[in-house]
Design a protein around this motif. Structure first.
Motif, PDB file in Angstrom:
ATOM      1  N   LYS A  45       0.677  -1.114  -0.069  1.00  0.00           N
ATOM      2  CA  LYS A  45       0.113   0.006   0.057  1.00  0.00           C
ATOM      3  C   LYS A  45       1.016   1.254   0.106  1.00  0.00           C
ATOM      4  CE  LYS A  45      -3.769   0.249   2.548  1.00  0.00           C
ATOM      5  NZ  LYS A  45      -4.640   0.300   3.794  1.00  0.00           N
ATOM      6  N   ILE A  46       0.525   2.148  -1.021  1.00  0.00           N
ATOM      7  CA  ILE A  46       1.202   3.489  -0.932  1.00  0.00           C
ATOM      8  C   ILE A  46       0.023   4.384  -0.763  1.00  0.00           C
ATOM      9  CG2 ILE A  46       2.640   4.942  -2.494  1.00  0.00           C
ATOM     10  CD1 ILE A  46       3.795   2.312  -3.779  1.00  0.00           C
ATOM     11  N   GLU A  47       0.268   5.464   0.373  1.00  0.00           N
ATOM     12  CA  GLU A  47      -0.947   6.070   0.424  1.00  0.00           C
ATOM     13  C   GLU A  47      -0.295   7.735   0.980  1.00  0.00           C
ATOM     14  OE1 GLU A  47      -4.835   5.904   3.248  1.00  0.00           O
ATOM     15  OE2 GLU A  47      -2.965   4.481   3.709  1.00  0.00           O
ATOM     16  N   ASN A  48      -1.128   8.439   0.896  1.00  0.00           N
ATOM     17  CA  ASN A  48      -0.834   9.995   0.935  1.00  0.00           C
ATOM     18  C   ASN A  48       0.682  10.398   0.691  1.00  0.00           C
ATOM     19  OD1 ASN A  48      -3.498  10.561   1.877  1.00  0.00           O
ATOM     20  ND2 ASN A  48      -2.699   9.101   4.070  1.00  0.00           N
ATOM     21  N   LEU A  79       5.845   6.909 -10.199  1.00  0.00           N
ATOM     22  CA  LEU A  79       5.600   5.881  -9.390  1.00  0.00           C
ATOM     23  C   LEU A  79       5.489   4.724 -10.388  1.00  0.00           C
ATOM     24  CD1 LEU A  79       4.977   4.222  -6.856  1.00  0.00           C
ATOM     25  CD2 LEU A  79       2.571   5.209  -6.726  1.00  0.00           C
ATOM     26  N   GLU A  80       6.245   3.833 -10.275  1.00  0.00           N
ATOM     27  CA  GLU A  80       6.399   2.773 -11.221  1.00  0.00           C
ATOM     28  C   GLU A  80       5.956   1.324 -10.518  1.00  0.00           C
ATOM     29  OE1 GLU A  80       8.503   1.032 -15.234  1.00  0.00           O
ATOM     30  OE2 GLU A  80       9.565   2.325 -13.732  1.00  0.00           O
ATOM     31  N   ILE A  90      -2.827   2.315  -4.379  1.00  0.00           N
ATOM     32  CA  ILE A  90      -2.348   3.572  -4.250  1.00  0.00           C
ATOM     33  C   ILE A  90      -3.288   4.411  -4.127  1.00  0.00           C
ATOM     34  CG2 ILE A  90      -0.911   5.213  -5.863  1.00  0.00           C
ATOM     35  CD1 ILE A  90       0.049   2.988  -7.589  1.00  0.00           C
ATOM     36  N   LEU A  91      -3.366   5.106  -2.846  1.00  0.00           N
ATOM     37  CA  LEU A  91      -4.107   5.723  -2.414  1.00  0.00           C
ATOM     38  C   LEU A  91      -3.992   7.179  -2.002  1.00  0.00           C
ATOM     39  CD1 LEU A  91      -5.430   2.846   0.163  1.00  0.00           C
ATOM     40  CD2 LEU A  91      -6.217   3.145  -2.099  1.00  0.00           C
ATOM     41  N   ASP A  92      -4.700   7.854  -2.557  1.00  0.00           N
ATOM     42  CA  ASP A  92      -4.647   9.510  -2.092  1.00  0.00           C
ATOM     43  C   ASP A  92      -3.212   9.885  -2.367  1.00  0.00           C
ATOM     44  OD1 ASP A  92      -7.671   9.553  -1.480  1.00  0.00           O
ATOM     45  OD2 ASP A  92      -6.997   8.458   0.435  1.00  0.00           O
ATOM     46  N   CYS A  93      -2.783   9.513  -3.386  1.00  0.00           N
ATOM     47  CA  CYS A  93      -1.209  10.368  -3.607  1.00  0.00           C
ATOM     48  C   CYS A  93      -1.624  11.380  -4.808  1.00  0.00           C
ATOM     49  CB  CYS A  93      -0.545   9.136  -4.132  1.00  0.00           C
ATOM     50  SG  CYS A  93      -0.094   7.966  -3.085  1.00  0.00           S
ATOM     51  N   LYS A  94      -0.509  12.417  -4.890  1.00  0.00           N
ATOM     52  CA  LYS A  94      -0.550  13.366  -5.525  1.00  0.00           C
ATOM     53  C   LYS A  94       0.918  13.407  -6.229  1.00  0.00           C
ATOM     54  CE  LYS A  94      -1.118  18.470  -5.903  1.00  0.00           C
ATOM     55  NZ  LYS A  94      -1.587  19.827  -4.983  1.00  0.00           N
ATOM     56  N   ILE A 115      -5.686   1.956  -8.186  1.00  0.00           N
ATOM     57  CA  ILE A 115      -5.497   3.410  -8.004  1.00  0.00           C
ATOM     58  C   ILE A 115      -6.470   4.180  -7.481  1.00  0.00           C
ATOM     59  CG2 ILE A 115      -4.182   5.262  -9.196  1.00  0.00           C
ATOM     60  CD1 ILE A 115      -3.044   3.056 -10.931  1.00  0.00           C
ATOM     61  N   ASP A 116      -6.556   4.675  -6.311  1.00  0.00           N
ATOM     62  CA  ASP A 116      -7.650   5.369  -5.685  1.00  0.00           C
ATOM     63  C   ASP A 116      -7.552   6.621  -5.091  1.00  0.00           C
ATOM     64  OD1 ASP A 116     -10.253   5.921  -4.782  1.00  0.00           O
ATOM     65  OD2 ASP A 116     -10.522   4.001  -3.675  1.00  0.00           O
ATOM     66  N   GLY A 117      -8.355   7.773  -5.586  1.00  0.00           N
ATOM     67  CA  GLY A 117      -8.229   9.000  -5.185  1.00  0.00           C
ATOM     68  C   GLY A 117      -7.008   9.800  -5.409  1.00  0.00           C
ATOM     69  N   CYS A 118      -6.370   9.764  -6.302  1.00  0.00           N
ATOM     70  CA  CYS A 118      -5.064  10.333  -6.731  1.00  0.00           C
ATOM     71  C   CYS A 118      -5.346  11.338  -7.508  1.00  0.00           C
ATOM     72  CB  CYS A 118      -4.041   9.141  -7.195  1.00  0.00           C
ATOM     73  SG  CYS A 118      -3.657   7.819  -6.204  1.00  0.00           S
ATOM     74  N   GLU A 119      -4.387  12.406  -7.423  1.00  0.00           N
ATOM     75  CA  GLU A 119      -4.345  13.603  -8.393  1.00  0.00           C
ATOM     76  C   GLU A 119      -3.199  13.724  -9.143  1.00  0.00           C
ATOM     77  OE1 GLU A 119      -4.201  18.350  -8.051  1.00  0.00           O
ATOM     78  OE2 GLU A 119      -5.181  17.366  -6.270  1.00  0.00           O
ATOM     79  N   VAL A 120      -3.355  13.362 -10.473  1.00  0.00           N
ATOM     80  CA  VAL A 120      -2.187  13.303 -11.507  1.00  0.00           C
ATOM     81  C   VAL A 120      -2.239  14.372 -12.342  1.00  0.00           C
ATOM     82  CG1 VAL A 120      -0.988  11.828 -12.900  1.00  0.00           C
ATOM     83  CG2 VAL A 120      -1.951  10.678 -11.145  1.00  0.00           C
ATOM     84  N   SER A 121      -1.295  15.260 -12.499  1.00  0.00           N
ATOM     85  CA  SER A 121      -1.351  16.268 -13.153  1.00  0.00           C
ATOM     86  C   SER A 121       0.015  17.218 -13.704  1.00  0.00           C
ATOM     87  CB  SER A 121      -1.886  17.537 -12.590  1.00  0.00           C
ATOM     88  OG  SER A 121      -1.012  18.101 -11.326  1.00  0.00           O
TER      89      SER A 121
END
Length: 195
Positions: free
Chosen positions: A18-21, A32-33, A42-46, A65-71
């Motif tokens: 689990k990778i979180e926040n 992230l690979e 992968i939770l709530d990562c930016k 992959i849940d709740g992530c922001e990718v920009s």
């Protein structure tokens, strides 16, 4: 800021990780690979300002992959099983991309898709995808579901693409595309390609 083109965080052969926040930013490589893994969350990562991909996962199963922001990604936003989408045995992979906000993708590679998912039995749902020069959602394989996504300001610089795109062929049966909200689409060629 790094001058390296290496991935910031890489997992290979992980099981139930689990990778979180996390906030990953400003690299010439991928944020992230994940490779050859099962049950990764992968939770709530930016993830922002990457030179290649935001999140890139290949040869993975049961990955969420849940709740992530990718920009602000030069190439693709979130790619899952891009290299291994062809599954002749139709083995359920059960990967999902959900509740993510993906935007400003393809800042230097105008033909990169924002979200990609390949394989069998996967889901792309409840995401917001916007401000991308090419495809917002792209998927390949069988028995996949694309639903409840909001997509806008996509396919800005290309008329030979669809906001939601899938390749036709023998590896494309049983897919479901439903209940997606697509608006403010500047493309001159309004079609959903190959579905």
């Amino acid at each position: 800021i790094t001058e390296s083109t290496d991935t910031i965080i890489a997992l290979d052969g992980a099981d139930n990780a689990k990778i979180e926040n996390l906030n990953l930013q400003r690299s010439r490589g991928t944020g992230l690979e994940i490779k050859n893994s099962n049950g990764v969350q992968i939770l709530d990562c930016k993830v922002e300002y990457m030179g290649r991909y935001g999140i890139f996962a290949d040869n993975v199963t049961n990955t969420m992959i849940d709740g992530c922001e990718v920009s602000n990604i030069s190439k693709g936003g979130i790619y899952v099983n891009y290299k291994n989408y062809h599954d002749p045995d139709l083995i359920l992979q059960n990967n999902s991309i959900q509740n993510c906000n993906v935007y400003n993708i393809g800042t230097e590679n105008f033909i990169a898709g924002a979200v990609y998912l390949g394989g069998t039995g996967n889901k792309i749902s409840h995401n917001t995808v916007h401000n991308t020069p090419h495809m917002a959602i792209w998927f390949d394989g069988n028995d996949n579901t694309v639903e409840y996504n909001e997509i806008y300001n996509a396919v800005k610089y290309c008329d030979d693409a669809g906001v939601i795109y899938s390749n036709a062929g023998m590896c494309g049966y049983g897919n479901t595309v439903q209940y997606n909200y697509i608006h403010d689409w500047p493309s001159l060629n309004p079609y959903v390609s190959e579905l």
